[in-house]
Design a protein around this motif. Structure first.
Motif, PDB file in Angstrom:
ATOM      1  N   PHE A   1      -8.331   5.690   7.841  1.00 40.53           N
ATOM      2  CA  PHE A   1      -7.806   6.247   9.074  1.00 40.53           C
ATOM      3  C   PHE A   1      -8.583   7.476   9.531  1.00 40.53           C
ATOM      4  CE2 PHE A   1      -3.843   4.063   9.987  1.00 40.53           C
ATOM      5  CZ  PHE A   1      -3.569   3.413   8.800  1.00 40.53           C
TER       6      PHE A   1
ATOM      7  N   GLN B   1      -1.440  -4.310   8.678  1.00 36.59           N
ATOM      8  CA  GLN B   1      -0.490  -3.602   7.836  1.00 36.59           C
ATOM      9  C   GLN B   1       0.686  -3.107   8.660  1.00 36.59           C
ATOM     10  OE1 GLN B   1      -2.175  -0.625   5.225  1.00 36.59           O
ATOM     11  NE2 GLN B   1      -4.017  -1.831   4.896  1.00 36.59           N
TER      12      GLN B   1
ATOM     13  N   GLY C   1       8.478  11.869  13.320  1.00 33.62           N
ATOM     14  CA  GLY C   1       9.444  11.425  12.322  1.00 33.62           C
ATOM     15  C   GLY C   1       9.471   9.931  12.090  1.00 33.62           C
ATOM     16  N   GLN C   2       8.513   9.233  12.653  1.00 30.03           N
ATOM     17  CA  GLN C   2       8.493   7.778  12.520  1.00 30.03           C
ATOM     18  C   GLN C   2       7.266   7.312  11.756  1.00 30.03           C
ATOM     19  OE1 GLN C   2      11.131   5.908  13.671  1.00 30.03           O
ATOM     20  NE2 GLN C   2      11.969   7.941  14.062  1.00 30.03           N
ATOM     21  N   GLY C   3       7.306   6.044  11.388  1.00 28.39           N
ATOM     22  CA  GLY C   3       6.144   5.441  10.763  1.00 28.39           C
ATOM     23  C   GLY C   3       5.099   5.070  11.797  1.00 28.39           C
ATOM     24  N   LEU C   4       4.061   4.396  11.352  1.00 24.68           N
ATOM     25  CA  LEU C   4       2.978   4.002  12.238  1.00 24.68           C
ATOM     26  C   LEU C   4       3.258   2.626  12.812  1.00 24.68           C
ATOM     27  CD1 LEU C   4       1.689   6.176  10.254  1.00 24.68           C
ATOM     28  CD2 LEU C   4      -0.488   5.140  10.899  1.00 24.68           C
TER      29      LEU C   4
ATOM     30  N   GLY D   1       6.304   1.486   6.796  1.00 21.56           N
ATOM     31  CA  GLY D   1       7.663   1.983   6.768  1.00 21.56           C
ATOM     32  C   GLY D   1       7.751   3.298   7.515  1.00 21.56           C
TER      33      GLY D   1
ATOM     34  N   LYS E   1      -8.356  11.207  11.588  1.00 16.53           N
ATOM     35  CA  LYS E   1      -7.419  12.313  11.423  1.00 16.53           C
ATOM     36  C   LYS E   1      -6.330  12.332  12.503  1.00 16.53           C
ATOM     37  CE  LYS E   1      -9.067  14.170   7.708  1.00 16.53           C
ATOM     38  NZ  LYS E   1      -9.805  15.433   7.707  1.00 16.53           N
TER      39      LYS E   1
ATOM     40  N   LEU F   1       1.608  -0.510  15.083  1.00 11.28           N
ATOM     41  CA  LEU F   1       0.346  -1.069  15.541  1.00 11.28           C
ATOM     42  C   LEU F   1       0.353  -1.237  17.059  1.00 11.28           C
ATOM     43  CD1 LEU F   1      -2.398  -2.356  14.722  1.00 11.28           C
ATOM     44  CD2 LEU F   1      -1.200  -4.549  14.737  1.00 11.28           C
TER      45      LEU F   1
ATOM     46  N   PHE G   1      -8.419  -0.902  14.407  1.00 14.11           N
ATOM     47  CA  PHE G   1      -7.010  -0.816  14.746  1.00 14.11           C
ATOM     48  C   PHE G   1      -6.718   0.511  15.439  1.00 14.11           C
ATOM     49  CE2 PHE G   1      -5.733  -4.233  11.790  1.00 14.11           C
ATOM     50  CZ  PHE G   1      -6.803  -4.236  10.909  1.00 14.11           C
TER      51      PHE G   1
ATOM     52  N   TYR H   1      -3.136   2.720  15.841  1.00  7.48           N
ATOM     53  CA  TYR H   1      -1.720   2.861  15.525  1.00  7.48           C
ATOM     54  C   TYR H   1      -1.181   4.085  16.267  1.00  7.48           C
ATOM     55  CZ  TYR H   1      -1.736  -0.386  11.504  1.00  7.48           C
ATOM     56  OH  TYR H   1      -1.795  -1.491  10.684  1.00  7.48           O
TER      57      TYR H   1
ATOM     58  N   PHE I   1       0.845  -1.193   0.000  1.00  7.82           N
ATOM     59  CA  PHE I   1       0.000   0.000   0.000  1.00  7.82           C
ATOM     60  C   PHE I   1       0.883   1.248   0.000  1.00  7.82           C
ATOM     61  CE2 PHE I   1      -3.852  -2.294   1.276  1.00  7.82           C
ATOM     62  CZ  PHE I   1      -3.316  -3.421   1.869  1.00  7.82           C
TER      63      PHE I   1
ATOM     64  N   PHE J   1      -3.693   7.102  15.916  1.00  9.77           N
ATOM     65  CA  PHE J   1      -4.641   6.962  14.814  1.00  9.77           C
ATOM     66  C   PHE J   1      -5.505   5.730  15.005  1.00  9.77           C
ATOM     67  CE2 PHE J   1      -3.112  10.198  11.936  1.00  9.77           C
ATOM     68  CZ  PHE J   1      -1.782  10.355  12.297  1.00  9.77           C
TER      69      PHE J   1
ATOM     70  N   ALA K   1      -7.555  -2.019   2.130  1.00  6.98           N
ATOM     71  CA  ALA K   1      -6.947  -0.842   2.712  1.00  6.98           C
ATOM     72  C   ALA K   1      -7.655  -0.433   3.989  1.00  6.98           C
ATOM     73  CB  ALA K   1      -6.994   0.299   1.711  1.00  6.98           C
ATOM     74  N   LEU K   2      -6.975   0.373   4.740  1.00  2.00           N
ATOM     75  CA  LEU K   2      -7.517   0.918   5.969  1.00  2.00           C
ATOM     76  C   LEU K   2      -7.972   2.346   5.758  1.00  2.00           C
ATOM     77  CD1 LEU K   2      -4.840  -0.350   8.520  1.00  2.00           C
ATOM     78  CD2 LEU K   2      -7.044  -1.376   7.936  1.00  2.00           C
TER      79      LEU K   2
ATOM     80  N   GLN L   1       2.068   6.963  16.148  1.00  2.00           N
ATOM     81  CA  GLN L   1       3.134   7.540  15.333  1.00  2.00           C
ATOM     82  C   GLN L   1       3.941   8.518  16.176  1.00  2.00           C
ATOM     83  OE1 GLN L   1       1.892  10.075  12.045  1.00  2.00           O
ATOM     84  NE2 GLN L   1       3.745   9.631  10.892  1.00  2.00           N
TER      85      GLN L   1
ATOM     86  N   PHE M   1       3.919   7.177   2.884  1.00  2.00           N
ATOM     87  CA  PHE M   1       4.177   5.928   3.581  1.00  2.00           C
ATOM     88  C   PHE M   1       3.893   4.734   2.677  1.00  2.00           C
ATOM     89  CE2 PHE M   1       5.130   7.183   7.818  1.00  2.00           C
ATOM     90  CZ  PHE M   1       4.408   8.326   8.083  1.00  2.00           C
TER      91      PHE M   1
END
Lengths: 113, 112
Positions: free
Chosen positions: B102, A102, B41-44, A105, B104, B46, B34, B36, A33, B90, B99-100, B38, A91
């Motif tokens: 999300f 999921q 400066g990082q990704g998400l 990154g 805001k 879980l 879910f 998540y 994705f 999130f 897909a998810l 964040q 992302f």
């Protein structure tokens, strides 16, 4: 496993230039994705692949955006030509077939001047 | 169509206090839910997920969430917040496919 790997982490370019973002999914995952994150719109799905085939690209903003997945371990998101409004964090995420989870990154922060 | 609402854009909590982040969803069937997190400066990452079964789910870092079908909610809780919990949270909804969708996000600030 190293997780989902994106490169570059930061990209600064000038309006009109071509930008290519790269993603290596987790080995064995067959869904990939691409999301875009902005302050105004939050996290939006751009496109996703299953077994390297694009399944839903309805989130791609316009023809300037294109994505490919030539093999199971690599995907690119290209913007040509880039515009300042494309500035965002992009992302990549991947998941396997068995689990609907999921993994993301670290993202690529794109700034188009 | 699926949608997710996180009513609180920002929340400030004192370290050691309890936390609840709200999430409401709109979906025709039983969704996959879910949370998540964040960090800057990082990704998400879980935190936890709900697919079916027990409506109270436990996640990493001491977080839990409760699925309430009657209220279409999936609120995230933690009994005692640590300074390292400061981040963006999130909520997301998905179906059996793909897909998810999300929310805001809610930005959590932890004060000493």
């Amino acid at each position: 496993d190293a997780g989902v790997i994106q490169s570059p982490r930061h990209e600064v370019t000038e309006m009109g230039q071509e930008v290519t973002l790269r993603c290596k999914p987790i080995s064995g995952h067959d869904y990939l994705f691409w999301y875009r994150q902005t302050m105004m719109r939050g996290l939006e799905l751009l496109i996703y692949f299953n077994n390297n085939v694009p399944i839903d690209d309805s989130g791609m903003p316009e023809d300037r955006f294109s994505a490919k997945m030539p093999n199971a371990s690599f995907s690119t998101l290209k913007i040509q030509p880039s515009e300042p409004r494309d500035s965002a964090v992009y992302f990549c995420a991947s998941r396997g077939s068995a689990k609907n989870i999921q993994y993301f990154g670290a993202g690529t922060r794109l700034s188009v001047l | 169509a699926q949608s997710v609402t996180q009513p609180d854009i920002h929340i400030t909590v004192s370290e050691g206090a309890s936390l609840e982040l709200r999430c409401n969803y709109s979906y025709g069937a039983t969704p996959y839910l879910f949370w998540y997190v964040q960090s800057p400066g990082q990704g998400l990452q879980l935190l936890l997920k709900y697919f079916s079964g027990d409506t109270l789910v436990q996640g990493i870092k001491g977080f839990e969430a409760e699925f309430k079908r009657s209220q279409s909610s999936f609120n995230l809780r933690k009994p005692s917040v640590h300074w390292s919990d400061a981040a963006e949270y999130f909520c997301a909804v998905g179906n059996s496919g793909y897909a998810l969708n999300f929310g805001k996000g809610t930005s959590l600030l932890v004060t000493p």
